[in-house]
Structure formats: structure tokens, C-alpha cells
Design an enzyme around this catalytic site. Structure first.
Site, PDB file in Angstrom:
ATOM      1  N   HIS A   1      55.402  59.644  59.455  1.00  0.00           N
ATOM      2  CA  HIS A   1      56.156  60.884  59.257  1.00  0.00           C
ATOM      3  C   HIS A   1      56.077  61.389  57.810  1.00  0.00           C
ATOM      4  O   HIS A   1      56.494  62.510  57.536  1.00  0.00           O
ATOM      5  CB  HIS A   1      57.625  60.713  59.705  1.00  0.00           C
TER       6      HIS A   1
ATOM      7  N   ASP B   1      54.829  54.752  63.824  1.00  0.00           N
ATOM      8  CA  ASP B   1      55.202  55.353  62.553  1.00  0.00           C
ATOM      9  C   ASP B   1      54.468  54.697  61.371  1.00  0.00           C
ATOM     10  O   ASP B   1      55.030  54.517  60.290  1.00  0.00           O
ATOM     11  CB  ASP B   1      56.724  55.287  62.327  1.00  0.00           C
TER      12      ASP B   1
ATOM     13  N   SER C   1      60.814  56.104  52.519  1.00  0.00           N
ATOM     14  CA  SER C   1      59.984  55.939  53.712  1.00  0.00           C
ATOM     15  C   SER C   1      58.566  55.535  53.344  1.00  0.00           C
ATOM     16  O   SER C   1      57.916  56.165  52.503  1.00  0.00           O
ATOM     17  CB  SER C   1      59.942  57.244  54.502  1.00  0.00           C
TER      18      SER C   1
END
Length: 464
Positions: free
Chosen positions: A208, A239, A318
Site C-alpha cells: 500500500h 501487502d 508502514s
């Protein structure tokens, strides 16, 4: 010439006659027969009492030539004509009777070892005294007015010595391998974190972070330098994404074993939360195999059995590494839980989740090798929670030639546990299955009617 002429017994104006030395008052002249022996350089060897005969002027029989003794008498201002004349010959000192040599205490001598040691000690003391005086003077001039701030230096505590196994030592070792990832897309710039997985420039991050981009990215290293990067491949469902930079001398991370973690183990989360690069936060493993279902509206649904931690993780973390107490990467920070309403920006409340590194490493190897990742499946579909107090998830469909059918599972069976992990929601079965690599053998405890049974299932890769 008027006045009294000073002579010492002979008339020097009359040449060719031997002068007679002066005699002390009252001394008689020696007889004409007294022996005299002329010595070297005109020095008589006769005793001091023996005097030379008077010269012709005084009525004696003088020597044939002029005497060397008194030839300069008139020019000697210190000569007393009335003083006796004598030549003293020093006596011969017998061997072995010489006096001991006397050392002058004031004469410079050879420096001893003690002197050589004292010189640097005294120099150091003088230098220290001078330094202290100068420091005090500067402190007073600088406004300290003689006030000494702080206590005397003490031995630092053990935690401040930064041993390699300390959190500071771990952070120092891992930080050079952590990067900030920036990707331009239609909505602006997406920013996240990543870490170097190989010496040739492969970087692991979240899908993402790079989703929606043009396939180009930039990487900012720990030292502030940057480099362009290209997207190698992505796996939206896990992911995980892999990008690559062209730079030599990179230091890859050390991979750990996420299956060896235990609740309570210390961990560090490293990344660039809210654009604050090189941020390190600490926490513990709060839970293992926490099944997660995440995704953005209109995007893919992601399932994974995550490592839960209370380390502070925010937007921008992230894709960054979660490392254990030995500095080994055990997870990829991916998502957080928050109490904010829909559409608001979430913040850390101590509930962060990371993709286990065993799963992320396997997906990365697939992407580097083939450009895409394999998805692990069990060959069945879940329809909803199982009925009854024991919980579980019910199988809604079973593929005839799939792994579940090969293990004897049927439609309507309720899966209670997978490898000992209880099933309560359909998400649990999907997330746990994808944690394992294709070909892994797992134990399944299920209920058929009123009976509890166990079977072994060999998981497979999805055909697509």
C-alpha cells in the site's frame, strides 16, 4: 737622573759582569769558596740559604755573563729589593698517596632515572593547574560567575554503556539498513518506510506504500542521501512489495525467525512516522497470529496472521522493520488499530501489527524470482461461524481435487483448530493458511456432527 736609584745590588749599566742578588738585612755574604751549581734556566740548585757571590761592583767575584735573575729588576714594580730570593721546587708525591678527588656539588651532573620520572610528572601537574585556572577564568568571563553546574562525573550505569545487545546497540546496528520510501501518484506523494533485503539493492516495503504509483520511487537512506528506485513486483493480498535501487556498498538486514517469537519478547519498530526519518520506538510482542483483514475501499482485501506489538507505530512506519532484541527483522510493520471515526487520521494507541517475516521473506523471494507471489490455499471455502459452544468455522465448499478434499474434509465440517490455533471467524482460517508456504503440512481439528476428528492437510499454491 736625580733622586735615589733603586738597584738590587749591581749596576746594570755596566755590562759583562755578573750581578749579585740582594741579601736580607744582617745576612753575611758567603765565603768565596762556597760551592754553587747553576741549574737549568739559571736556577740555582743550592739551598735558599746559599746566595750567589757578590758581583764586581760590590767587591765579589761575579759570573762571566749577565744574570737572568735580576736583569729586569728595574722594570718590575713589585720587586722588593730587601726580600730574599729563593726557588722552591715541589716535592715528588709518592704513588698511591694522591688525595681523593673532590666533586664540586655545584657542577652539573648526569640526570638520574628519578629525575627523568619527575620531569613529566611535574609538567603534567603544571599543565593541569594551568588548564584549571584557564577554565575557571573562561567560565567566569562567560557569565558562570564561579558557579559549578552539575555533580562530579561518576561511572556511567551499565545501561548507558550501550552494549551490542542493548536497545541502543540494536538500533545503531539496524538503522543504516532502514530507508524512507517516496512514491508519486495521482493524489500526490505516498511516503512510507522500507529496509534493505539484499546487498544488490532489493528493498522490502508494503504494497500500500507503492500502490497507485507509476512504478518509480525514490529511496532516502539513513545518512540522508537518496537514490532512484524501480518497483520489482507487488502482492496486494499479502501487502508486500519489492523495489530496487542501484547502489553499491549497501548493508542488508539480518532476518530472524518469526515462528520463534514469544509474547513478551522485546521489539523495536524503526521507520519514518509522519515523515520523521530514522525514528526508533520500543515495545514488546503483545500477541501472535492475530488474524487481520485490512484494505482500502475499492482495493484488495488483505489477510495475514500478524504479530501484535505495543511499540508506537504511526502513518509512515508502514513497510519498516520490526526487529527483535538481537537486531534481527521478525516482521514488516503494516497497520494499526485506532479509535478515530471513519475518514479521520489514525494515531498510535499501542495496537500495531506486523506481517511475520517468514511470510514476507517467502513472498519477496517469489517476487524477485518470478515477478509475482504464490498464494497458499487449503482448497475450501468458509461460509460462516460454526454452530455450538465450541465455535469454529464451517466449510461452505470443498474443491474436489484440492488439499482439503484430499485430507477427507467435506462440506459442512466445522474447522475447530489449525495447528492448535482456535478458529472463531472465517478470517482466521484464511489468514492462518496464508501464513504458511505452499507444501506445508498442517494439522486440522474438525467436528463432523457430534464427532471430533483430526487430519493432516498438505497446503498448496493457488493455480492463478
Amino acid at each position: 737622573m736625580g733622586g735615589t736609584d733603586v738597584t738590587d745590588g749591581w749596576d746594570w749599566r755596566r755590562g759583562g759582569e755578573t750581578p749579585a742578588p740582594a741579601r736580607p738585612p744582617g745576612a753575611e755574604a758567603p765565603s768565596a769558596g762556597s760551592p754553587t751549581t747553576p741549574g737549568a734556566r739559571g736556577v740555582s740548585a743550592a739551598p735558599p740559604e746559599t746566595w750567589p757571590a757578590p758581583n764586581a761592583a760590590s767587591g765579589g767575584s761575579g759570573a762571566a755573563g749577565a744574570s737572568p735573575w735580576w736583569s729586569d729588576a728595574l722594570s718590575d714594580p713589585w720587586r722588593d729589593p730587601a726580600a730574599p730570593t729563593a726557588v722552591v721546587v715541589p716535592g715528588i708525591v709518592a704513588a698511591g698517596t694522591e688525595p681523593e678527588p673532590v666533586t664540586d656539588p655545584d657542577a652539573p651532573g648526569r640526570p638520574t632515572l628519578r629525575h627523568l620520572l619527575l620531569i613529566p610528572v611535574i609538567t603534567a601537574l603544571l599543565a593541569g593547574t594551568l588548564g584549571g585556572a584557564l577554565g575557571y577564568a573562561f567560565a567566569v568571563r562567560g557569565g558562570a560567575a564561579g558557579t559549578v553546574l552539575g555533580a562530579e562525573p561518576a561511572q556511567p550505569p551499565a545501561l548507558a554503556q550501550r552494549k551490542p545487545e542493548s536497545l541502543a546497540g540494536v538500533a545503531e546496528r539496524v538503522l543504516p539498513s532502514v530507508v524512507t520510501v517516496r512514491v508519486s501518484n495521482l493524489g500526490g506523494t505516498s511516503e512510507g518506510s522500507g529496509f534493505i533485503a539484499s546487498a544488490d539493492g532489493h528493498v522490502i516495503t508494503n504494497d500500500h506504500v507503492v500502490a497507485g504509483g507509476s512504478g518509480k520511487a525514490s529511496v532516502i537512506f539513513n545518512d540522508g542521501s537518496s537514490a532512484a528506485a524501480t518497483v520489482v513486483g507487488q502482492d496486494p493480498e499479502s501487502d508486500i512489495a519489492v523495489i530496487k535501487v542501484s547502489r553499491s556498498g549497501l548493508r542488508p538486514v539480518e532476518f530472524g525467525d518469526s515462528d520463534a517469537l514469544a509474547v513478551g519478547d522485546p521489539v523495536l519498530a524503526i521507520g519514518s512516522p509522519l515523515s520523521l526519518a530514522n525514528t526508533v520506538t520500543a515495545g514488546i510482542v503483545s500477541a501472535l497470529d492475530r488474524t487481520m483483514q485490512a484494505g482500502e475501499p475499492g482495493g484488495p482485501v488483505r489477510y495475514y496472521a500478524a504479530i501484535q506489538t505495543d511499540a508506537a507505530v504511526n502513518h509512515g512506519n508502514s513497510g519498516g522493520p520490526l526487529v527483535d532484541g538481537a537486531g534481527r527483522v521478525v516482521g514488516v510493520n503494516s497497520t494499526i488499530k485506532s479509535l478515530v471515526a471513519e475518514g479521520q487520521e489514525a494515531g498510535n494507541i499501542g495496537l500495531a501489527f506486523a506481517i511475520p517475516i517468514n511470510q514476507a521473506k517467502r513472498v519477496t523471494q517469489d517476487i524477485i524470482g518470478t515477478g509475482k507471489a504464490r498464494r497458499t490455499v487449503i482448497g475450501a471455502q468458509v461460509g460462516g461461524p460454526g454452530a455450538g459452544a465450541s465455535g469454529g468455522v464451517r466449510l461452505a465448499a470443498v474443491e474436489p481435487s484440492g488439499p482439503a478434499a484430499g485430507a477427507g474434509l467435506r462440506v459442512g465440517d466445522v474447522i475447530l483448530k489449525l495447528n492448535g490455533r482456535p478458529m472463531t471467524e472465517p478470517t482466521d482460517l484464511i489468514a492462518l493458511v496464508r501464513k504458511f508456504a505452499p507444501g506445508s503440512v498442517v494439522t486440522v481439528e474438525f467436528r463432523r456432527g457430534a464427532d471430533r476428528q483430526n487430519t493432516s492437510v498438505t497446503l498448496a499454491a493457488d493455480a492463478k
